[in-house]
Write a protein that holds these residues in place. Structure first.
Motif, short mmCIF file in Angstrom:
data_model
loop_
_atom_site.label_atom_id
_atom_site.label_comp_id
_atom_site.label_asym_id
_atom_site.label_seq_id
_atom_site.Cartn_x
_atom_site.Cartn_y
_atom_site.Cartn_z
N LEU A 8 -5.62 -10.66 -18.63
CA LEU A 8 -5.90 -9.94 -17.39
C LEU A 8 -7.17 -9.10 -17.46
O LEU A 8 -7.52 -8.44 -16.49
CB LEU A 8 -4.72 -9.05 -16.99
N ASP A 9 -7.86 -9.11 -18.59
CA ASP A 9 -9.13 -8.41 -18.73
C ASP A 9 -8.98 -6.90 -18.58
O ASP A 9 -9.89 -6.22 -18.10
CB ASP A 9 -10.13 -8.95 -17.71
N PHE A 10 -7.83 -6.34 -18.97
CA PHE A 10 -7.63 -4.90 -18.92
C PHE A 10 -8.49 -4.24 -19.99
O PHE A 10 -8.57 -4.72 -21.12
CB PHE A 10 -6.17 -4.52 -19.17
N LEU A 11 -9.08 -3.13 -19.65
CA LEU A 11 -9.87 -2.37 -20.62
C LEU A 11 -8.93 -1.67 -21.59
O LEU A 11 -7.90 -1.13 -21.19
CB LEU A 11 -10.73 -1.34 -19.89
N PRO A 28 -5.14 0.06 -14.13
CA PRO A 28 -4.36 0.06 -12.90
C PRO A 28 -5.18 -0.39 -11.69
O PRO A 28 -4.65 -1.02 -10.78
CB PRO A 28 -3.89 1.51 -12.73
N LEU A 29 -6.47 -0.07 -11.68
CA LEU A 29 -7.31 -0.51 -10.56
C LEU A 29 -7.44 -2.03 -10.55
O LEU A 29 -7.38 -2.67 -9.50
CB LEU A 29 -8.68 0.15 -10.62
N LEU A 30 -7.61 -2.62 -11.73
CA LEU A 30 -7.68 -4.08 -11.82
C LEU A 30 -6.35 -4.71 -11.43
O LEU A 30 -6.31 -5.69 -10.69
CB LEU A 30 -8.09 -4.51 -13.23
N LEU A 31 -5.25 -4.15 -11.91
CA LEU A 31 -3.93 -4.66 -11.57
C LEU A 31 -3.70 -4.58 -10.06
O LEU A 31 -3.18 -5.51 -9.44
CB LEU A 31 -2.85 -3.90 -12.33
N ASP A 32 -4.12 -3.47 -9.46
CA ASP A 32 -4.00 -3.31 -8.01
C ASP A 32 -4.79 -4.38 -7.28
O ASP A 32 -4.37 -4.88 -6.24
CB ASP A 32 -4.50 -1.91 -7.61
N MET A 33 -5.93 -4.76 -7.84
CA MET A 33 -6.80 -5.76 -7.21
C MET A 33 -6.18 -7.15 -7.23
O MET A 33 -6.24 -7.88 -6.25
CB MET A 33 -8.14 -5.78 -7.92
N ILE A 34 -5.57 -7.53 -8.36
CA ILE A 34 -5.14 -8.91 -8.52
C ILE A 34 -3.67 -9.17 -8.20
O ILE A 34 -3.25 -10.31 -8.12
CB ILE A 34 -5.46 -9.43 -9.93
N THR A 35 -2.89 -8.11 -8.01
CA THR A 35 -1.48 -8.28 -7.69
C THR A 35 -1.31 -8.34 -6.19
O THR A 35 -1.94 -7.58 -5.46
CB THR A 35 -0.65 -7.10 -8.25
N GLN A 36 -0.47 -9.22 -5.70
CA GLN A 36 -0.29 -9.39 -4.25
C GLN A 36 -1.64 -9.64 -3.58
O GLN A 36 -1.97 -9.06 -2.56
CB GLN A 36 0.38 -8.15 -3.64
N LEU A 37 -2.43 -10.51 -4.20
CA LEU A 37 -3.81 -10.74 -3.80
C LEU A 37 -3.91 -11.35 -2.41
O LEU A 37 -3.30 -12.37 -2.11
CB LEU A 37 -4.47 -11.66 -4.83
N THR A 38 -4.67 -10.71 -1.57
CA THR A 38 -5.03 -11.23 -0.25
C THR A 38 -6.53 -11.06 -0.08
O THR A 38 -7.09 -10.03 -0.47
CB THR A 38 -4.30 -10.49 0.89
N TRP A 67 -23.98 -9.49 -4.56
CA TRP A 67 -23.19 -10.55 -5.17
C TRP A 67 -24.03 -11.62 -5.87
O TRP A 67 -23.49 -12.60 -6.37
CB TRP A 67 -22.31 -11.22 -4.12
N VAL A 68 -25.35 -11.46 -5.95
CA VAL A 68 -26.20 -12.46 -6.60
C VAL A 68 -25.70 -12.70 -8.02
O VAL A 68 -25.41 -11.77 -8.76
CB VAL A 68 -27.67 -12.00 -6.60
N GLY A 69 -25.57 -13.96 -8.38
CA GLY A 69 -25.12 -14.33 -9.72
C GLY A 69 -23.61 -14.24 -9.93
O GLY A 69 -23.13 -14.36 -11.04
N GLN A 70 -22.85 -14.03 -8.85
CA GLN A 70 -21.41 -13.82 -8.98
C GLN A 70 -20.60 -14.91 -8.25
O GLN A 70 -19.44 -14.68 -7.90
CB GLN A 70 -21.03 -12.45 -8.41
N VAL A 71 -21.16 -16.07 -8.03
CA VAL A 71 -20.50 -17.15 -7.29
C VAL A 71 -19.14 -17.47 -7.90
O VAL A 71 -19.00 -17.61 -9.11
CB VAL A 71 -21.38 -18.42 -7.26
N ASN A 80 -17.06 2.75 -3.55
CA ASN A 80 -18.38 3.11 -4.06
C ASN A 80 -19.23 1.89 -4.41
O ASN A 80 -20.44 1.95 -4.36
CB ASN A 80 -18.26 3.98 -5.32
N GLY A 81 -18.60 0.81 -4.80
CA GLY A 81 -19.31 -0.39 -5.22
C GLY A 81 -18.35 -1.54 -5.41
O GLY A 81 -17.16 -1.42 -5.14
N TRP A 82 -18.88 -2.65 -5.88
CA TRP A 82 -18.10 -3.87 -6.04
C TRP A 82 -17.62 -4.03 -7.47
O TRP A 82 -18.39 -3.92 -8.41
CB TRP A 82 -18.93 -5.08 -5.65
N ALA A 83 -16.32 -4.32 -7.63
CA ALA A 83 -15.75 -4.72 -8.92
C ALA A 83 -15.59 -6.24 -8.81
O ALA A 83 -15.00 -6.74 -7.86
CB ALA A 83 -14.41 -4.06 -9.14
N LEU A 84 -16.13 -6.96 -9.78
CA LEU A 84 -16.10 -8.42 -9.75
C LEU A 84 -15.39 -8.95 -10.97
O LEU A 84 -15.66 -8.50 -12.09
CB LEU A 84 -17.52 -8.96 -9.68
N VAL A 85 -14.47 -9.88 -10.76
CA VAL A 85 -13.73 -10.49 -11.88
C VAL A 85 -13.68 -12.00 -11.69
O VAL A 85 -13.71 -12.51 -10.56
CB VAL A 85 -12.30 -9.94 -12.02
#
Length: 88
Positions: A8-11, A28-38, A67-71, A80-85
């Motif tokens: 899950l790439d948790f720090l 927890p922020l990453l878990l919040d992002m990927i759980t119940q994903l919509t 998002w350049v380079g994040q396809v 505040n900004g974008w978290a990309l996984v």
């Protein structure tokens, strides 16, 4: 010692690490992002001009702006900004 979990790439906390709260809050922020994903959008090339906190998008091709380079990645705006996984 690895700095992230393999699946899950948790720090992970590292010995003698300064600002432990930054790393600890990342999981927890990453878990919040990927759980119940919509998704707000799917395969959108341009990030929204006025995103709201918590929006989740799948980055399309070609990716522009922040998002350049994040396809193909999952992008979540945290206020505040974008978290990309990478999707697993």
């Amino acid at each position: 010692m690895p700095d992230k979990t393999p699946r899950l790439d948790f720090l992970l906390l590292l010995p003698s690490q300064a600002q432990k709260h930054v790393t600890r809050n990342g999981a927890p922020l990453l878990l919040d992002m990927i759980t119940q994903l919509t998704f707000t959008t799917f395969e959108e090339s341009d990030p929204p001009t006025a995103p709201e906190g918590g929006e989740v998008h799948v980055v399309g091709d070609p990716a522009n702006g922040d998002w350049v380079g994040q396809v193909g990645k999952i992008a979540r705006f945290d206020g505040n900004g974008w978290a990309l996984v990478d999707p697993q």
